[in-house]
Design an enzyme around this catalytic site. Sequence first.
Site, short mmCIF file in Angstrom:
data_model
loop_
_atom_site.label_atom_id
_atom_site.label_comp_id
_atom_site.label_asym_id
_atom_site.label_seq_id
_atom_site.Cartn_x
_atom_site.Cartn_y
_atom_site.Cartn_z
N GLU A 126 0.88 3.73 1.96
CA GLU A 126 1.35 4.07 3.30
C GLU A 126 2.66 3.35 3.62
O GLU A 126 3.60 3.95 4.16
CB GLU A 126 0.30 3.70 4.36
CG GLU A 126 -0.98 4.50 4.26
CD GLU A 126 -2.07 3.81 3.46
OE1 GLU A 126 -3.25 4.02 3.77
OE2 GLU A 126 -1.75 3.05 2.51
N TRP A 184 2.61 -6.57 18.19
CA TRP A 184 3.51 -7.62 17.70
C TRP A 184 4.92 -7.05 17.68
O TRP A 184 5.11 -5.87 17.35
CB TRP A 184 3.08 -8.03 16.29
CG TRP A 184 4.01 -9.01 15.64
CD1 TRP A 184 3.92 -10.38 15.71
CD2 TRP A 184 5.14 -8.72 14.82
NE1 TRP A 184 4.94 -10.94 14.98
CE2 TRP A 184 5.71 -9.94 14.43
CE3 TRP A 184 5.75 -7.54 14.40
CZ2 TRP A 184 6.83 -10.04 13.62
CZ3 TRP A 184 6.88 -7.62 13.60
CH2 TRP A 184 7.40 -8.86 13.21
N CYS A 225 -5.90 0.59 5.46
CA CYS A 225 -6.49 -0.75 5.52
C CYS A 225 -6.07 -1.42 6.83
O CYS A 225 -5.23 -0.91 7.58
CB CYS A 225 -6.07 -1.58 4.32
SG CYS A 225 -4.33 -2.10 4.36
N ARG A 238 -10.04 11.63 -5.45
CA ARG A 238 -10.86 10.83 -4.54
C ARG A 238 -10.68 11.23 -3.08
O ARG A 238 -11.45 10.83 -2.23
CB ARG A 238 -10.56 9.34 -4.71
CG ARG A 238 -11.07 8.81 -6.04
CD ARG A 238 -10.91 7.31 -6.15
NE ARG A 238 -9.50 6.95 -6.25
CZ ARG A 238 -8.95 5.91 -5.62
NH1 ARG A 238 -9.68 5.15 -4.83
NH2 ARG A 238 -7.67 5.64 -5.77
N CYS A 278 0.85 -1.18 0.00
CA CYS A 278 0.00 0.00 0.00
C CYS A 278 0.89 1.24 0.00
O CYS A 278 2.05 1.20 0.41
CB CYS A 278 -0.89 0.02 1.24
SG CYS A 278 -2.07 -1.34 1.30
#
Length: 154
Positions: free
Chosen positions: A68, A139, A100, A94, A66
């Site tokens: 990012e 994590w 995500c 957009r 992605c």
Amino acid sequence: MLPTAELAVPTAEDLELVELAREVIDANTDAGPDEDGAHTMGAAVRDADGRMFAGVNLFHFTGGPCAELVALGAARAQGGREITTIVAVGNHGRGVVGPCGRDRQVLFDYYPGIRVLLPTAEGVRVATIETLMPFAASWTMKGGTQQFDEERFR
């Protein structure tokens, strides 16, 4: 019941980050309006020194990165270490797009407290990654999935 998240109004610096992400994707998209492409999202990050870094996505059926994650990698490659804010923007006007799930987990694990710009009904707003990941378990490379740490959510 979870408390309602408090979202902040973006600062002038936040809007500058949005503009950088928009400029990067507009200059580098490979898709026309309403067309699919490999490069349809741009992202920008700001570090604690105020430097901005940008990247574009690379769509692929295997789960290409992605925008990012590309922007985070670009920041690291150019010396950005303490990333404080991130935004993603879609091509062809957009506007701002929220990260995500995979990106949210990466941000949560590597950039605690990072500010994330989001689209809302009231326009662009800002939240911390902890706000977007209630009750998440972090994590680490060394220890894997960690126990839930309620201190991160106070």
